[in-house]
Design an enzyme around this catalytic site. Structure first.
Site, PDB file in Angstrom:
ATOM      1  N   ASP A  81       0.835  -1.203   0.000  1.00  0.00           N
ATOM      2  CA  ASP A  81       0.000   0.000   0.000  1.00  0.00           C
ATOM      3  C   ASP A  81       0.871   1.255   0.000  1.00  0.00           C
ATOM      4  OD1 ASP A  81      -2.224   1.623   0.036  1.00  0.00           O
ATOM      5  OD2 ASP A  81      -2.967   0.957   1.982  1.00  0.00           O
ATOM      6  N   GLU A 103      -8.072  -0.400   4.778  1.00  0.00           N
ATOM      7  CA  GLU A 103      -6.611  -0.573   4.679  1.00  0.00           C
ATOM      8  C   GLU A 103      -6.058  -1.157   5.984  1.00  0.00           C
ATOM      9  OE1 GLU A 103      -5.573   2.910   1.436  1.00  0.00           O
ATOM     10  OE2 GLU A 103      -5.503   3.416   3.543  1.00  0.00           O
TER      11      GLU A 103
HETATM   12  C1  5RP Z   1      -5.750   5.870   0.681  1.00  0.00           C
HETATM   13  C2  5RP Z   1      -4.358   5.928   1.184  1.00  0.00           C
HETATM   14  C3  5RP Z   1      -3.270   6.030   0.176  1.00  0.00           C
HETATM   15  O1  5RP Z   1      -2.381   4.985   0.366  1.00  0.00           O
HETATM   16  C4  5RP Z   1      -2.570   7.337   0.342  1.00  0.00           C
HETATM   17  O2  5RP Z   1      -3.529   8.376   0.280  1.00  0.00           O
HETATM   18  C5  5RP Z   1      -1.499   7.556  -0.717  1.00  0.00           C
HETATM   19  O3  5RP Z   1      -2.118   7.700  -1.949  1.00  0.00           O
HETATM   20  P1  5RP Z   1      -1.305   8.032  -3.269  1.00  0.00           P
HETATM   21  O4  5RP Z   1      -0.540   6.798  -3.619  1.00  0.00           O
HETATM   22  O5  5RP Z   1      -2.379   8.351  -4.273  1.00  0.00           O
HETATM   23  O6  5RP Z   1      -0.409   9.210  -2.990  1.00  0.00           O
HETATM   24  O7  5RP Z   1      -4.089   5.900   2.354  1.00  0.00           O
HETATM   25  O8  5RP Z   1      -6.693   5.904   1.720  1.00  0.00           O
END
Ligand code: 5RP
Length: 224
Positions: A81, A103
């Site tokens: 993630d 998540e």
């Molecule tokens: C979603 C999240 C994402 O992992 C976080 O916002 C990072 O996103 P991006 O890869 O678009 O910068 O926590 O809830």
């Protein structure tokens, strides 16, 4: 390299952390989208995915990758993630994409959390990025007052039309500005005790095991 190229770089690099034959956990966001696209090129090597959002589920399905419910899986070897911020001990702020609760649920099933991020996300102290907190709507004002006592300013997240953004679970999100999160684990534990908090976007109990950081010199691997 552009930020998008850095995201694609770490998305591909995360494939090295995906064990063959396994069901893996998949996060949410623009960086994870690049990971899902990379995963599609080796999809026959995995058994499938557990997803942390409807958006990721749809993308996985479009690539022909099997998606399992969390209720069907006891453990996954790895969860991949992104993060809104990550500190030098692997603590993160997450939830910029409103998927924080699912998540954290999928991260909780995982042996290892592989964070993929571009170098702009690495910070010394968490808190520059507004802290997302998913809440039960009726408790939002009193939770906002508690944050004010901690020096934070909580505002309801709204979309372009001014309506409250609701998560996949149907709850609103407070974004809290002005916090200096020097002790992420302590603050996460405290916020989790407040009535009406569904999920706090501090990932300290579920911190990263490793971070693949996209830099102009290539992928830097931080092990925590
Ligand atoms: C979603 C999240 C994402 O992992 C976080 O916002 C990072 O996103 P991006 O890869 O678009 O910068 O926590 O809830």
């Amino acid at each position: 390299m552009t930020q998008d190229e850095l995201k694609a770089l770490v998305g591909r690099a995360a494939l090295d952390h995906v064990p063959g034959g396994a069901i893996i956990g998949v996060g949410t966001g623009s960086t994870v989208n690049r990971f899902i696209d990379a995963l599609a090129t080796v999809k026959d090597r995995i058994a499938g995915a557990v997803s942390s959002s409807q958006a990721s589920t749809e993308r996985l399905h479009r690539h022909g990758i099997a998606v399992y419910e969390t209720t069907q899986v006891e453990r996954v070897p790895v969860y991949v993630d992104g993060a809104d911020e990550i500190d030098r001990r692997g603590h993160m702020i997450k939830g910029g994409g409103a998927a924080l609760t699912r998540e954290k649920i999928v991260a909780d099933l995982a042996e290892r959390f592989v964070c993929i991020a571009d170098e702009s996300k690495l910070v010394d102290v968490l808190g520059r990025y507004p802290l997302p907190v998913e809440v039960i709507a009726m408790a939002a004002p009193q939770i906002a007052r508690r944050f004010a006592e901690q020096g934070g300013t909580a505002t309801l997240r709204r979309n372009g039309e001014g309506a409250a953004v609701l998560t996949d679970n149907g709850h609103p999100i407070l974004d809290v500005r002005g916090l200096v999160i020097a002790e992420p684990r302590r603050l996460e534990d405290e916020i989790n005790q407040w009535p009406g908090v569904v999920t706090c976007g501090i990932f300290a109990r579920h911190r990263a095991s490793v971070c693949l950081l996209g830099t102009s010199e290539g992928v830097r691997t931080l092990v925590f």
